[in-house]
Design a protein around this motif. Sequence first.
Motif, mmCIF file in Angstrom:
data_model
loop_
_atom_site.group_PDB
_atom_site.id
_atom_site.type_symbol
_atom_site.label_atom_id
_atom_site.label_comp_id
_atom_site.label_asym_id
_atom_site.label_seq_id
_atom_site.Cartn_x
_atom_site.Cartn_y
_atom_site.Cartn_z
ATOM 1 N N TYR A 79 51.081 59.534 61.967
ATOM 2 C CA TYR A 79 51.742 60.853 61.911
ATOM 3 C C TYR A 79 51.340 61.712 63.100
ATOM 4 N N SER A 80 50.022 61.909 63.274
ATOM 5 C CA SER A 80 49.606 62.866 64.304
ATOM 6 C C SER A 80 49.900 62.347 65.710
ATOM 7 N N SER A 81 49.895 61.012 65.886
ATOM 8 C CA SER A 81 50.208 60.512 67.225
ATOM 9 C C SER A 81 51.687 60.713 67.555
ATOM 10 N N THR A 82 52.560 60.620 66.543
ATOM 11 C CA THR A 82 53.982 60.873 66.849
ATOM 12 C C THR A 82 54.235 62.363 67.061
ATOM 13 N N PRO B 197 54.813 53.328 59.247
ATOM 14 C CA PRO B 197 54.880 54.246 60.395
ATOM 15 C C PRO B 197 56.263 54.456 61.028
ATOM 16 N N TRP B 198 57.205 53.490 60.886
ATOM 17 C CA TRP B 198 58.440 53.559 61.665
ATOM 18 C C TRP B 198 59.223 54.881 61.519
ATOM 19 N N PRO B 199 59.456 55.403 60.297
ATOM 20 C CA PRO B 199 60.231 56.655 60.215
ATOM 21 C C PRO B 199 59.579 57.794 60.991
ATOM 22 N N PHE B 200 58.272 57.722 61.180
ATOM 23 C CA PHE B 200 57.555 58.767 61.925
ATOM 24 C C PHE B 200 57.895 58.683 63.416
ATOM 25 N N ASP C 296 49.444 60.104 54.683
ATOM 26 C CA ASP C 296 49.268 58.922 53.831
ATOM 27 C C ASP C 296 50.484 57.994 53.940
ATOM 28 N N ASN C 297 51.699 58.582 54.010
ATOM 29 C CA ASN C 297 52.905 57.759 54.170
ATOM 30 C C ASN C 297 52.914 57.061 55.527
ATOM 31 N N SER C 298 52.396 57.737 56.548
ATOM 32 C CA SER C 298 52.427 57.144 57.892
ATOM 33 C C SER C 298 51.507 55.934 57.968
ATOM 34 N N LEU C 299 50.491 55.892 57.084
ATOM 35 C CA LEU C 299 49.598 54.735 57.052
ATOM 36 C C LEU C 299 50.275 53.554 56.353
ATOM 37 N N ASN D 139 39.575 56.952 46.039
ATOM 38 C CA ASN D 139 39.374 56.301 47.339
ATOM 39 C C ASN D 139 39.656 57.260 48.487
ATOM 40 N N ASP D 140 38.877 57.137 49.528
ATOM 41 C CA ASP D 140 39.079 57.985 50.697
ATOM 42 C C ASP D 140 40.290 57.489 51.501
ATOM 43 N N ARG D 141 40.821 58.371 52.353
ATOM 44 C CA ARG D 141 41.925 58.007 53.260
ATOM 45 C C ARG D 141 41.342 57.223 54.442
ATOM 46 N N PRO D 142 41.922 56.063 54.810
ATOM 47 C CA PRO D 142 41.408 55.352 55.988
ATOM 48 C C PRO D 142 41.535 56.229 57.236
ATOM 49 N N GLY D 143 40.478 56.264 58.038
ATOM 50 C CA GLY D 143 40.524 57.057 59.287
ATOM 51 C C GLY D 143 40.566 58.556 59.057
ATOM 52 N N HIS D 144 40.178 59.001 57.870
ATOM 53 C CA HIS D 144 40.277 60.411 57.441
ATOM 54 C C HIS D 144 39.670 61.381 58.464
#
Length: 337
Positions: free
Chosen positions: A148-151, A91-94, A85-88, A270-275
Amino acid sequence: MTKLLITGGAGFIGSNFVHYTVKNKPEYEITVIDKLTYAGNKDSLATILDKITFVEGDICDRELMDTLIKDTDIVVHFAAESHNDNSLREPWPFVETNIIGTYTILEAVRAHGKRLHHISTDEVFGDLELDDPNRFTESTPYNPSSPYSSTKAGSDMLVRAWIRSFGINATISNCSNNYGPYQHIEKFIPRQITNILSDIKPKLYGTGEQVRDWIHVDDHNAAVHLILEKGTLGETYIIGADNDHVNNKMVIELICELMGKGKDWYEHVNDRPGHDLRYAMDSSKLRTELGWEPRYTDNQTGMRDGLLQTIEWYTNNQSWWKADKDSVEASYAKQGQ
Ligand code: NAD
Ligand code: TDX
């Protein structure tokens, strides 16, 4: 004594790994390096601080990592930005910690010829359809969805390249969703437990049909130790406890029930975008080659015993999480979650 450098040892899985190692593996001399971001908490190590060396620092700091890694035998690399959720939101710190931080560690490991174990996640494989019976294996192609998952996928790829191109002595593990003590209350399970303890209704994203292949953190960490002891250099190991029949709705209902609430005492938000829909892990390689088995299993959901232990921990350690509760909930409320 073997010198063990643990990155991210003040975070959730890392601090449990440090506790587990102090308790069960006296042959290791432990140093923890942790930046103490919002997710790191030195209090998680309070009872064993006299048994380890703690260094506050950033894994992206080349000079620091070079000095620490030169003076160790093995690096176990947990440090990461870890919350989807934070990465959405930012993203930079990730990118910085997960990619540049891992690169920095790899260069020091290469320069000094040290052993590395890199901790990663099932999320690098993307997701499965809800009715797909397949599970991820060590050879499933990477297809990450979130920043997150891409990093994390990027960091795994760097480790694989440093193994192949430079011959470093490294292993990788990809584990499914962990739960247990010392997990930040932004995450699904501790958020709901601490909600109930704060008289707030648990919050389920969307329909709650999504499946996470939950594993207790001690089972994950036992597997990491086994890989350090018996794993083949250059190899990747999947870690999972076969809980891919349990969806988020079932978990939230079980938490409500175990905490003495009606099983429907939660609300949809609310759902997570791209969940991501479904994660499922095939850990046969770890089980057959290294003889690993999860200890937290039961016939109902595979999670009842582990959840009871986790609920008890959050109930008995309210000073560990109370100060963060209002700000975590305020930040979710802004997203309608
Ligand atoms: P966490 O967010 O609880 O802890 C991360 C720790 O890393 C914190 O202590 C933080 O202070 C530290 N850190 C962050 N940036 C740093 C930096 N630049 N330098 C030094 N330290 C830094 O995360 P977690 O849930 O314990 O996850 C640990 C590892 O396990 C991560 O690599 C994550 O991708 C992986 N993983 C997590 C899960 C899960 O379910 N939580 C599942 C599979 C894999
Ligand atoms: O309040 C919530 N309600 C809810 O329904 C929260 C916080 C989450 N959820 C859902 C989203 C997910 O389907 O619960 C599931 C689990 O969510 P998280 O705890 O945020 O975990 P997830 O996004 O699956 O990622 C976790 O497992 C893999 C870790 O955070 C990652 O670091 C790890 O790589």
